[in-house]
Design an enzyme around this catalytic site. Structure first.
Site, PDB file in Angstrom:
ATOM      1  N   MET A  38      -7.261   6.103 -12.729  1.00 11.48           N
ATOM      2  CA  MET A  38      -6.893   4.716 -12.423  1.00 11.48           C
ATOM      3  C   MET A  38      -7.988   4.024 -11.619  1.00 11.48           C
ATOM      4  O   MET A  38      -8.264   2.848 -11.806  1.00 11.48           O
ATOM      5  CB  MET A  38      -5.571   4.682 -11.650  1.00 11.48           C
ATOM      6  CG  MET A  38      -4.371   5.000 -12.522  1.00 11.48           C
ATOM      7  SD  MET A  38      -2.848   5.137 -11.559  1.00 11.48           S
ATOM      8  CE  MET A  38      -2.723   3.522 -10.818  1.00 11.48           C
ATOM      9  N   SER A  76      -3.778   3.259   4.956  1.00  9.86           N
ATOM     10  CA  SER A  76      -4.106   2.563   3.709  1.00  9.86           C
ATOM     11  C   SER A  76      -4.072   1.046   3.897  1.00  9.86           C
ATOM     12  O   SER A  76      -4.946   0.323   3.398  1.00  9.86           O
ATOM     13  CB  SER A  76      -3.117   2.995   2.626  1.00  9.86           C
ATOM     14  OG  SER A  76      -3.522   2.507   1.381  1.00  9.86           O
ATOM     15  N   GLN A 115      -3.283   9.534 -13.373  1.00  7.96           N
ATOM     16  CA  GLN A 115      -3.882  10.293 -12.274  1.00  7.96           C
ATOM     17  C   GLN A 115      -4.806   9.360 -11.494  1.00  7.96           C
ATOM     18  O   GLN A 115      -5.481   8.503 -12.074  1.00  7.96           O
ATOM     19  CB  GLN A 115      -4.644  11.516 -12.802  1.00  7.96           C
ATOM     20  CG  GLN A 115      -3.741  12.583 -13.412  1.00  7.96           C
ATOM     21  CD  GLN A 115      -2.583  12.998 -12.495  1.00  7.96           C
ATOM     22  OE1 GLN A 115      -2.796  13.360 -11.336  1.00  7.96           O
ATOM     23  NE2 GLN A 115      -1.364  12.936 -12.991  1.00  7.96           N
ATOM     24  N   PHE A 116      -4.846   9.539 -10.197  1.00  3.49           N
ATOM     25  CA  PHE A 116      -5.522   8.588  -9.304  1.00  3.49           C
ATOM     26  C   PHE A 116      -6.977   8.328  -9.706  1.00  3.49           C
ATOM     27  O   PHE A 116      -7.413   7.180  -9.772  1.00  3.49           O
ATOM     28  CB  PHE A 116      -5.446   9.085  -7.856  1.00  3.49           C
ATOM     29  CG  PHE A 116      -5.924   8.068  -6.865  1.00  3.49           C
ATOM     30  CD1 PHE A 116      -5.075   7.061  -6.425  1.00  3.49           C
ATOM     31  CD2 PHE A 116      -7.225   8.082  -6.388  1.00  3.49           C
ATOM     32  CE1 PHE A 116      -5.510   6.091  -5.522  1.00  3.49           C
ATOM     33  CE2 PHE A 116      -7.667   7.119  -5.486  1.00  3.49           C
ATOM     34  CZ  PHE A 116      -6.802   6.129  -5.053  1.00  3.49           C
ATOM     35  N   GLY A 147      -5.664   7.854  -2.267  1.00  2.00           N
ATOM     36  CA  GLY A 147      -4.415   8.239  -2.916  1.00  2.00           C
ATOM     37  C   GLY A 147      -3.912   9.609  -2.511  1.00  2.00           C
ATOM     38  O   GLY A 147      -3.279  10.307  -3.287  1.00  2.00           O
ATOM     39  N   ARG A 171       6.326   5.194   1.214  1.00  2.00           N
ATOM     40  CA  ARG A 171       5.252   6.126   1.585  1.00  2.00           C
ATOM     41  C   ARG A 171       5.360   6.414   3.070  1.00  2.00           C
ATOM     42  O   ARG A 171       5.720   5.532   3.852  1.00  2.00           O
ATOM     43  CB  ARG A 171       3.907   5.450   1.283  1.00  2.00           C
ATOM     44  CG  ARG A 171       2.697   6.333   1.468  1.00  2.00           C
ATOM     45  CD  ARG A 171       1.427   5.560   1.140  1.00  2.00           C
ATOM     46  NE  ARG A 171       0.283   6.450   0.979  1.00  2.00           N
ATOM     47  CZ  ARG A 171      -0.936   6.044   0.665  1.00  2.00           C
ATOM     48  NH1 ARG A 171      -1.168   4.751   0.452  1.00  2.00           N
ATOM     49  NH2 ARG A 171      -1.919   6.909   0.546  1.00  2.00           N
ATOM     50  N   HIS A 208       6.726  -7.348  -2.567  1.00  2.00           N
ATOM     51  CA  HIS A 208       6.652  -6.610  -1.288  1.00  2.00           C
ATOM     52  C   HIS A 208       7.726  -7.109  -0.326  1.00  2.00           C
ATOM     53  O   HIS A 208       7.706  -6.769   0.858  1.00  2.00           O
ATOM     54  CB  HIS A 208       5.281  -6.802  -0.638  1.00  2.00           C
ATOM     55  CG  HIS A 208       4.160  -6.099  -1.351  1.00  2.00           C
ATOM     56  ND1 HIS A 208       4.282  -4.826  -1.846  1.00  2.00           N
ATOM     57  CD2 HIS A 208       2.886  -6.503  -1.633  1.00  2.00           C
ATOM     58  CE1 HIS A 208       3.126  -4.468  -2.411  1.00  2.00           C
ATOM     59  NE2 HIS A 208       2.274  -5.464  -2.294  1.00  2.00           N
ATOM     60  N   THR A 220       0.855  -0.257  -7.364  1.00  2.00           N
ATOM     61  CA  THR A 220       0.076  -0.324  -8.603  1.00  2.00           C
ATOM     62  C   THR A 220       0.306   0.931  -9.440  1.00  2.00           C
ATOM     63  O   THR A 220       0.375   0.871 -10.675  1.00  2.00           O
ATOM     64  CB  THR A 220      -1.429  -0.499  -8.283  1.00  2.00           C
ATOM     65  OG1 THR A 220      -1.569  -1.640  -7.432  1.00  2.00           O
ATOM     66  CG2 THR A 220      -2.256  -0.708  -9.534  1.00  2.00           C
ATOM     67  N   LYS A 270       0.808  -1.223   0.000  1.00  2.00           N
ATOM     68  CA  LYS A 270       0.000   0.000   0.000  1.00  2.00           C
ATOM     69  C   LYS A 270       0.846   1.280   0.000  1.00  2.00           C
ATOM     70  O   LYS A 270       0.523   2.269   0.651  1.00  2.00           O
ATOM     71  CB  LYS A 270      -0.983   0.021   1.188  1.00  2.00           C
ATOM     72  CG  LYS A 270      -1.929  -1.153   1.229  1.00  2.00           C
ATOM     73  CD  LYS A 270      -2.684  -1.359  -0.080  1.00  2.00           C
ATOM     74  CE  LYS A 270      -3.680  -0.247  -0.359  1.00  2.00           C
ATOM     75  NZ  LYS A 270      -4.303  -0.418  -1.712  1.00  2.00           N
ATOM     76  N   ALA A 271       1.935   1.229  -0.771  1.00  2.00           N
ATOM     77  CA  ALA A 271       2.809   2.408  -0.842  1.00  2.00           C
ATOM     78  C   ALA A 271       2.912   2.957  -2.264  1.00  2.00           C
ATOM     79  O   ALA A 271       3.817   3.718  -2.561  1.00  2.00           O
ATOM     80  CB  ALA A 271       4.199   2.058  -0.311  1.00  2.00           C
ATOM     81  N   GLY A 272       1.997   2.563  -3.151  1.00  2.00           N
ATOM     82  CA  GLY A 272       2.041   3.073  -4.513  1.00  2.00           C
ATOM     83  C   GLY A 272       2.518   2.052  -5.528  1.00  2.00           C
ATOM     84  O   GLY A 272       2.931   2.410  -6.626  1.00  2.00           O
TER      85      GLY A 272
END
Length: 303
Positions: free
Chosen positions: A242, A147, A238-239, A267, A139, A117, A57, A53-55
């Site tokens: 996506m 997140s 852009q979030f 995001g 993140r 991960h 994707t 969950k740190a970006g």
């Protein structure tokens, strides 16, 4: 890889965590360990590494577009991103007969984009031996914790998170799948000092100026793209765009319950302020100071 429909499956039992090589794991990431450990990387592979969950994707999609949006535009609309960029250590046998290593081995693209991960000490040795390029994304801990909490609520192959306070106490103790955030981000940061083929990105920088970070990626990877191409990609990643894209937002994954929470939630930087109480924030800051006292790594919790 066929992904069965959730409606035709009973919900999986949430897994138990156990200690594996010194970090908390579940069977979904250790059942195929021999093959993960002995995975054969190639010199032109690109490994996308993050704490959950740190970006992941986000950066995966940027790289996918940089390399393949012109070669195979159809792929972007017909094949989910988790098939284009396999999750190396994943082994979701209840849902798929194909493991992450098998998916990576069967990729026909050049370069192969692969995500993980794993903390730095568990990454297969071949990535270092082959001098493969690695993009790490970090993140800030507070937003990452929030997140991860919402992710665990909706992802049935993750342990039960309990309420936010319970989850936060676990997070501070490092008892999450893939181990402590503190060790993960600082372990990779230390590696960057000695391994030149590693680009260390910050989620906050990506939010602040996506175009600038796309340029950094192009420069690191030696990808020559026109200004127009980069601008187009920056717009596509852009979030909100996506979040609406079914091939990117993991809507097709059977063990994620979007009724509880979307996979791509907000995001934003600073969302933690709506979750942490004053007492939790003070406690977290104390723990953070202790755990991060020996690293030069610095994060922003707002921009």
């Amino acid at each position: 890889m066929e992904i069965p429909d959730m409606a035709s499956k009973k919900r999986p039992c949430r897994p138990e965590m156990f200690d594996f090589e010194g970090i908390s794991m579940t069977n979904f990431f250790t059942d195929n360990w021999e093959k993960v450990k002995n995975f054969q990387s190639r010199p032109d592979d690109i490994l996308i590494a993050t704490y959950p969950k740190a970006g992941t994707t986000w950066v995966s999609y940027i790289l996918d577009l940089l390399y393949f949006s012109n070669d195979d535009p159809e792929c972007q609309t017909s094949q989910p991103i988790y098939m284009r960029i396999p999750f190396l250590e994943s082994c979701f046998q209840e849902f798929s007969t194909v493991t992450g290593t098998e998916m990576a081995d069967s990729l026909t693209t050049t370069p192969r984009l692969i995500k993980t991960h794993l903390p730095v000490q568990l990454v297969p040795k071949s990535f270092w031996d082959q001098n493969s390029r690695i993009v790490y994304v970090a993140r800030n801990a507070k937003d990452n914790a929030v997140s991860y909490f919402h992710f665990d609520r909706m992802n049935m192959v993750q342990p039960e998170p309990g309420d936010f306070n319970h989850f936060l106490q676990k997070f501070m103790k490092g008892k999450n799948v893939f181990g402590p955030w503190f060790d993960h981000v600082s372990g990779w940061w230390e590696k960057k000092q000695t391994y030149s083929n590693l680009l260390y990105l910050f989620y906050e920088d990506l939010v602040e100026d996506t175009g600038r970070e796309v340029e950094r990626l192009c420069s690191f990877l030696g990808v020559s793209t026109s200004v127009e191409e980069r601008e187009k990609i920056t717009k596509m990643v852009q979030f909100d765009d996506m979040k609406q894209n079914k091939m990117i937002n993991h809507e097709t994954i059977p063990f994620m319950d979007f009724k509880i929470s979307p996979f791509m939630r907000k995001g934003k930087v600073g969302d933690w302020k709506g979750h942490f109480t004053v007492a939790q924030n003070e406690q977290f800051d104390e723990v953070y100071k202790q755990k991060m006292k020996n690293t030069t790594l610095k994060f922003r919790t707002e921009i």
